[in-house]
Design an enzyme around this catalytic site. Structure first.
Site, PDB file in Angstrom:
ATOM      1  N   TYR A  70       0.540  -1.088   0.231  1.00 35.56           N
ATOM      2  CA  TYR A  70       0.143   0.046  -0.409  1.00 35.56           C
ATOM      3  C   TYR A  70       0.757   1.347   0.243  1.00 35.56           C
ATOM      4  O   TYR A  70       0.366   1.759  -0.651  1.00 35.56           O
ATOM      5  CB  TYR A  70      -1.268  -0.330   0.982  1.00 35.56           C
ATOM      6  CG  TYR A  70      -2.058  -0.663   0.904  1.00 35.56           C
ATOM      7  CD1 TYR A  70      -3.583   0.312   0.319  1.00 35.56           C
ATOM      8  CD2 TYR A  70      -2.498  -2.395   0.565  1.00 35.56           C
ATOM      9  CE1 TYR A  70      -3.991  -0.774  -0.593  1.00 35.56           C
ATOM     10  CE2 TYR A  70      -3.537  -2.801   0.693  1.00 35.56           C
ATOM     11  CZ  TYR A  70      -4.508  -1.966   0.367  1.00 35.56           C
ATOM     12  OH  TYR A  70      -5.794  -2.463   0.083  1.00 35.56           O
ATOM     13  N   GLN A  79     -15.057   3.304  -7.400  1.00 30.42           N
ATOM     14  CA  GLN A  79     -14.587   1.741  -6.430  1.00 30.42           C
ATOM     15  C   GLN A  79     -13.471   2.670  -6.364  1.00 30.42           C
ATOM     16  O   GLN A  79     -12.455   1.804  -5.949  1.00 30.42           O
ATOM     17  CB  GLN A  79     -14.939   0.924  -8.266  1.00 30.42           C
ATOM     18  CG  GLN A  79     -16.475   0.462  -8.295  1.00 30.42           C
ATOM     19  CD  GLN A  79     -16.150  -0.301  -9.015  1.00 30.42           C
ATOM     20  OE1 GLN A  79     -16.489  -1.637  -9.044  1.00 30.42           O
ATOM     21  NE2 GLN A  79     -16.410  -0.141 -10.115  1.00 30.42           N
ATOM     22  N   VAL A  89     -10.298   4.256  -4.697  1.00 26.55           N
ATOM     23  CA  VAL A  89      -9.390   4.273  -3.911  1.00 26.55           C
ATOM     24  C   VAL A  89      -8.714   5.683  -3.593  1.00 26.55           C
ATOM     25  O   VAL A  89      -8.274   6.352  -2.526  1.00 26.55           O
ATOM     26  CB  VAL A  89      -8.954   3.268  -2.521  1.00 26.55           C
ATOM     27  CG1 VAL A  89      -9.495   2.402  -2.294  1.00 26.55           C
ATOM     28  CG2 VAL A  89      -7.786   2.408  -3.986  1.00 26.55           C
ATOM     29  N   HIS A 134     -14.958   1.852  -2.176  1.00 25.72           N
ATOM     30  CA  HIS A 134     -14.002   1.273  -1.081  1.00 25.72           C
ATOM     31  C   HIS A 134     -13.287   1.724  -0.991  1.00 25.72           C
ATOM     32  O   HIS A 134     -11.887   0.945  -0.621  1.00 25.72           O
ATOM     33  CB  HIS A 134     -13.001   0.438  -3.100  1.00 25.72           C
ATOM     34  CG  HIS A 134     -14.621  -1.025  -3.734  1.00 25.72           C
ATOM     35  ND1 HIS A 134     -14.204  -1.258  -5.167  1.00 25.72           N
ATOM     36  CD2 HIS A 134     -15.246  -1.469  -3.588  1.00 25.72           C
ATOM     37  CE1 HIS A 134     -14.740  -2.346  -5.797  1.00 25.72           C
ATOM     38  NE2 HIS A 134     -15.663  -2.214  -4.313  1.00 25.72           N
ATOM     39  N   GLY A 187     -14.984   3.062 -17.206  1.00 31.93           N
ATOM     40  CA  GLY A 187     -13.302   2.386 -17.182  1.00 31.93           C
ATOM     41  C   GLY A 187     -14.040   1.515 -15.787  1.00 31.93           C
ATOM     42  O   GLY A 187     -12.658   1.733 -14.758  1.00 31.93           O
ATOM     43  N   THR A 188     -14.736   0.795 -16.368  1.00 37.26           N
ATOM     44  CA  THR A 188     -15.205  -0.228 -15.039  1.00 37.26           C
ATOM     45  C   THR A 188     -15.277  -1.731 -14.995  1.00 37.26           C
ATOM     46  O   THR A 188     -16.238  -1.568 -16.622  1.00 37.26           O
ATOM     47  CB  THR A 188     -16.089  -0.283 -13.632  1.00 37.26           C
ATOM     48  OG1 THR A 188     -16.088  -1.075 -13.260  1.00 37.26           O
ATOM     49  CG2 THR A 188     -17.416   0.432 -14.086  1.00 37.26           C
ATOM     50  N   SER A 189     -14.494  -2.536 -15.321  1.00 37.25           N
ATOM     51  CA  SER A 189     -14.894  -4.122 -16.322  1.00 37.25           C
ATOM     52  C   SER A 189     -16.371  -4.348 -15.507  1.00 37.25           C
ATOM     53  O   SER A 189     -16.708  -5.540 -15.963  1.00 37.25           O
ATOM     54  CB  SER A 189     -14.242  -4.766 -15.822  1.00 37.25           C
ATOM     55  OG  SER A 189     -13.868  -5.153 -14.782  1.00 37.25           O
ATOM     56  N   PRO A 248     -12.153   1.265 -22.838  1.00 37.40           N
ATOM     57  CA  PRO A 248     -11.944   0.560 -24.280  1.00 37.40           C
ATOM     58  C   PRO A 248     -12.112  -0.679 -24.502  1.00 37.40           C
ATOM     59  O   PRO A 248     -12.085  -0.908 -25.479  1.00 37.40           O
ATOM     60  CB  PRO A 248     -10.352   0.957 -23.921  1.00 37.40           C
ATOM     61  CG  PRO A 248     -10.230   1.810 -22.938  1.00 37.40           C
ATOM     62  CD  PRO A 248     -11.338   1.761 -21.815  1.00 37.40           C
TER      63      PRO A 248
END
Ligand SMILES: [Zn+2]
Length: 250
Positions: A69, A99, A101, A119, A189-191, A216
C-alpha cells in the site's frame, strides 16, 4: 446516421437525474495501474491480489501488505487528474459513485461530499479492530510503516475495502438509493466484475435508467449498455459531457 457519441449526447439532452459510476479505467490514464493490468513495474505482479488486499493476506503478512500500500501511495502522490476527471468535475451537480480508492476526482475539483467511495480511501488508515473507530490521514509522500492503533493497540490498516469485506454501509445505501431513481447512469472505466459494486448497473437498469458505458473494452459493463462508447475515458468523457450541466438530483 448518428454516431454513438451523438446518440449518447442526445440521451443526456433529455435531462433528468444522471450519475457517474467509475472504476480503475478512469484513473489508468493518470498512471495508476489497475489490478487486472500487467503491472508495469512488475514489482508486485508475482503476488495474487488476494494476498495483498484481503483480511487473510493482512493477518498472514501485515508488513508486506502495508509495504504494498505504501508503494501504491508513493505512486499516488505523483499522479494528477486526467481530462476525464476534469470533465466530471466540471459537472458540479453530478454525484460520483466510484470504486477508486484514489482522490483524483477530488483533486480535479469535485466536492468531497459528492464522491461516494464504495471501496474506501487509500489516503487514510483505520484500525483493524472492527469495534474501534480510530482513523487517520496519511502523508502520501511519506507513508508510515505498520504500526499499532494509539487507541486500542490493534494494528492500523488502509481504510479500503478488501476482497471479501462488506462495503461501507451508509455509502453503499446512498449509492443504491440514487441508482433506483436515475434516468441515466454513466459507467466509466469499470469492467463491472467486482460485486456488489457492479450490481449498481443492474439496479439502475431495473429501475428504468438508461446506461452509457465508456471503456476501451466492451467487457462485462458493455453488455449492459444502451450505448457503448469505445475508447479511453480521457478522450471520450470530455466530448460526451461538453456543454451540459448534468444533475443527480432535481
Ligand atoms: Zn483501535
Amino acid at each position: 446516421m448518428k454516431t454513438d457519441l451523438q446518440a449518447a449526447r442526445a440521451l443526456l439532452e433529455r435531462g433528468g437525474r444522471v450519475a457517474a459510476f467509475s472504476g480503475a479505467g478512469l484513473s489508468a490514464e493518470s498512471g495508476l495501474s489497475t489490478f487486472r493490468d500487467p503491472d508495469p513495474d512488475a514489482l508486485w505482479s508475482r503476488f495474487d491480489p488476494t494476498e495483498l488486499a484481503s483480511v487473510e493476506g493482512f493477518e498472514a503478512n501485515p508488513e508486506r501488505v502495508i509495504e504494498w500500500y505504501n508503494w501504491r501511495r508513493s505512486r499516488h502522490a505523483e499522479v494528477r487528474p486526467n481530462a476525464a476527471h476534469r470533465a466530471l468535475a466540471a459537472q458540479p451537480r453530478l454525484i460520483q459513485i466510484t470504486q477508486n480508492v484514489d482522490s483524483l476526482l477530488e483533486q480535479a475539483g469535485v466536492e468531497p461530499e459528492r464522491v461516494f467511495h464504495l471501496h474506501g480511501s487509500i489516503l487514510h488508515d483505520r484500525c483493524h479492530n472492527p469495534a474501534c473507530s480510530y482513523r487517520e490521514s496519511i502523508d502520501m509522500h511519506d507513508p508510515p510503516p505498520l504500526r499499532a492503533c494509539p487507541r486500542c493497540g490493534e494494528r492500523l490498516r488502509p481504510a479500503v475495502v478488501w476482497f471479501g469485506e462488506a462495503l461501507p454501509g451508509s455509502t453503499w445505501q446512498r449509492a443504491e438509493a440514487l441508482c433506483r431513481r436515475l434516468d441515466c447512469l454513466l459507467v466509466i472505466g469499470t469492467s463491472a466484475t467486482v460485486y456488489p459494486a457492479a450490481g449498481l448497473i443492474e439496479l439502475a437498469r431495473a429501475h428504468g435508467s438508461r446506461v452509457i458505458v465508456v471503456d476501451p473494452n466492451p467487457g462485462a459493463a458493455g453488455s449492459q449498455a444502451d450505448i457503448f462508447l469505445a475508447g479511453a475515458a480521457g478522450v471520450i468523457v470530455p466530448a460526451l459531457l461538453d456543454g451540459f450541466d448534468l444533475a443527480s438530483e432535481p
